[in-house]
Write a protein that holds these residues in place. Sequence first.
Motif, mmCIF file in Angstrom:
data_model
loop_
_atom_site.group_PDB
_atom_site.id
_atom_site.type_symbol
_atom_site.label_atom_id
_atom_site.label_comp_id
_atom_site.label_asym_id
_atom_site.label_seq_id
_atom_site.Cartn_x
_atom_site.Cartn_y
_atom_site.Cartn_z
ATOM 1 N N VAL A 29 -2.270 4.375 -8.209
ATOM 2 C CA VAL A 29 -0.830 4.427 -7.937
ATOM 3 C C VAL A 29 -0.576 4.643 -6.448
ATOM 4 O O VAL A 29 0.337 4.059 -5.864
ATOM 5 C CB VAL A 29 -0.157 5.516 -8.794
ATOM 6 N N THR A 30 -1.383 5.487 -5.820
ATOM 7 C CA THR A 30 -1.230 5.760 -4.386
ATOM 8 C C THR A 30 -1.409 4.476 -3.581
ATOM 9 O O THR A 30 -0.591 4.161 -2.704
ATOM 10 C CB THR A 30 -2.268 6.820 -3.945
ATOM 11 N N PHE A 31 -2.447 3.709 -3.895
ATOM 12 C CA PHE A 31 -2.674 2.450 -3.185
ATOM 13 C C PHE A 31 -1.537 1.460 -3.438
ATOM 14 O O PHE A 31 -1.009 0.836 -2.506
ATOM 15 C CB PHE A 31 -4.012 1.843 -3.626
ATOM 16 N N ALA A 33 1.530 1.974 -4.265
ATOM 17 C CA ALA A 33 2.800 2.366 -3.637
ATOM 18 C C ALA A 33 2.851 1.831 -2.206
ATOM 19 O O ALA A 33 3.893 1.363 -1.737
ATOM 20 C CB ALA A 33 2.962 3.886 -3.656
ATOM 21 N N ALA A 34 1.716 1.892 -1.521
ATOM 22 C CA ALA A 34 1.650 1.340 -0.166
ATOM 23 C C ALA A 34 1.811 -0.178 -0.198
ATOM 24 O O ALA A 34 2.513 -0.761 0.633
ATOM 25 C CB ALA A 34 0.320 1.734 0.497
ATOM 26 N N ALA A 37 5.419 -1.137 -0.757
ATOM 27 C CA ALA A 37 6.279 -0.930 0.407
ATOM 28 C C ALA A 37 6.197 -2.085 1.392
ATOM 29 O O ALA A 37 7.091 -2.266 2.213
ATOM 30 C CB ALA A 37 5.897 0.375 1.111
ATOM 31 N N LEU A 66 6.566 4.467 -8.924
ATOM 32 C CA LEU A 66 6.048 3.183 -8.432
ATOM 33 C C LEU A 66 6.932 2.029 -8.909
ATOM 34 O O LEU A 66 7.176 1.079 -8.154
ATOM 35 C CB LEU A 66 4.598 2.990 -8.900
ATOM 36 N N LEU A 69 9.819 2.254 -6.490
ATOM 37 C CA LEU A 69 9.466 1.865 -5.119
ATOM 38 C C LEU A 69 9.242 0.357 -5.014
ATOM 39 O O LEU A 69 9.470 -0.238 -3.965
ATOM 40 C CB LEU A 69 8.188 2.596 -4.669
#
Lengths: 325, 325
Positions: A29-31, A33-34, A37, A66, A69
């Motif tokens: 999820v962290t990856f 989200a980037a 964006a 996510l 975003l």
Amino acid sequence: MLADALGFEHVQIVEHHFTPYGGYSPDPVTFLAAVAARTREIRVVTGAVVPAFVHPLKLAGKLAMLDNLSHGRLDAGFGRAFLPDEFAAFQVPLSESRRRFAEGVEICRKLWSETEVSWHGDWVSFGPVTLLPRTVQRPHPPIFVAATTSPESCAAAGRAGHHLQVVPTVTSREGLQEMLAAYREARRAAGHPGEGRIQLKYTCYLDEDRSRALERARRFEHNYIAKMTGAVAAWGGVRSDDYPGYEQLVEKVRRYDFEASLAGNKVLAGTPAEVTEQIATVREWFGAGLSVCLQFNPGCMPYEDAERAVRLFAAEVAPAFPATE
Amino acid sequence: MLADALGFEHVQIVEHHFTPYGGYSPDPVTFLAAVAARTREIRVVTGAVVPAFVHPLKLAGKLAMLDNLSHGRLDAGFGRAFLPDEFAAFQVPLSESRRRFAEGVEICRKLWSETEVSWHGDWVSFGPVTLLPRTVQRPHPPIFVAATTSPESCAAAGRAGHHLQVVPTVTSREGLQEMLAAYREARRAAGHPGEGRIQLKYTCYLDEDRSRALERARRFEHNYIAKMTGAVAAWGGVRSDDYPGYEQLVEKVRRYDFEASLAGNKVLAGTPAEVTEQIATVREWFGAGLSVCLQFNPGCMPYEDAERAVRLFAAEVAPAFPATE
Ligand SMILES: [Ca+2]
Ligand SMILES: [Ca+2]
Ligand SMILES: [Ca+2]
Ligand SMILES: [Ca+2]
Ligand SMILES: [Ca+2]
Ligand SMILES: [Ca+2]
């Protein structure tokens, strides 16, 4: 991002811990989200997140963030995970994997689609709570279930109305056809609308020059398998009823034969014309409606080589498959 | 992003669940990964993540990914959390909050700075494992501890060599001075290099027109407090030795007085000249080396109003404080 600009349908990333196998990705999820964006069209796909290693309230919450975003571009893929070392580190018994997975997916579905949700299950108990933020996609983002080799798991996904993620490398053509038939039949029998989406994941080595493509494929496939060997080593000393046959995984990985994989269309490699032909074949075998997911940088391939392959694919392979790329 | 282009030092986001108080943010890391992808200079600050609600292996892993995605711009702020409804949903006893927090922070620090880490603690047990990816900042990203009202917590943070995040709203000027003195003294006594970084968090209402700034401040501060009242309501029926005095939180929030807060520089509001004067005063009270963190959109303020205030701050307030903004 390049893949978005080139018109690819989605970008996908796995969850794995403590091993170079899986791409240094303890939290997909962290990856993503980037990625969300910096992109506008491409779908962001978890392939997959593992409910067994995180509280479902937390998992549902971050996937909902996510989906916001990315303005509704999330495909939420869930997996059971299968590496004994990961289960050991998180102190989750392999024997609970199947039920924790089912519970985690169902809690996410409920928290996304309903308000004032209560749950009193085997591992977590809460409620009533209303998850915030609400998902953009209503009633919820598409839910994909990662299946490996069992037609029963595929049938369960179909009955539940979920979509399917499959890695064809680890099964035979006939085995996979049986899995997909089980999925489609169960889904139809349960009365869910539509066909269900199926994502097949392949590694892909592409070059204008055939021998360069194959040389690269042999080298990086070898690296990839070497890492996988380390990651699955623990199956040498473990057995679990939740993972029938996995005790043979070490041996299977050891016996991996690149030429046989290539001939069986389990890895895609060659010139644009050859890879186009391979994709046409797997669509003929498994159904034209499915999505082919390509990993262009396995085994620590240098980024420039992967980028060149991605560009080449967009220019010379994708146009042959306008609907699904 | 605007804040980056305007030269702000950092962007920060909290973790809260199931309540509009806290900004729909069940997972700060997910939001900050998106921010990192669209910015180049600004630091990304968790303010804070809550170790009690997530497995430390997972938390360390996703913060390490964020440090990589931001190319070393992560300030990792950890908080104990304080809302009984959140602890109930995650089935974590309030009485374990302090020890789970300490264990979670220490595990992250070890996983970031060492390889082959083993841990056998009260709640989790694992190892040896090597976290991947490794953090960009070595030996690890700056660790901040969120403190509320207790000088003892601040002293503990100082002894451990951590940095500090404080919300001045909930304490008196003298109380906060005592907290910061305890922090600085403990840090020095333990022999840690440097002064330690201190982030003070304020809500900020800025307008060229004084009455418009104050009108907006009264209205949105009222909304913000109303949401906080809902969020802390459970303290009306709960007591915990880990949270001494929190049973008075409902009453404290009920008695909140905007004019008194403004006069005491606990909320920043007014013209650029007035807010400049307020920031100069708090730096005089608490130390010029600290960072002032401003929340420009509390209480669901419309985005355009918040954006106007951010621009105004950058143009007319920040230049007065060149070192720390
Ligand atoms: Ca497309
Ligand atoms: Ca995840
Ligand atoms: Ca799986
Ligand atoms: Ca600056
Ligand atoms: Ca988090
Ligand atoms: Ca706290």
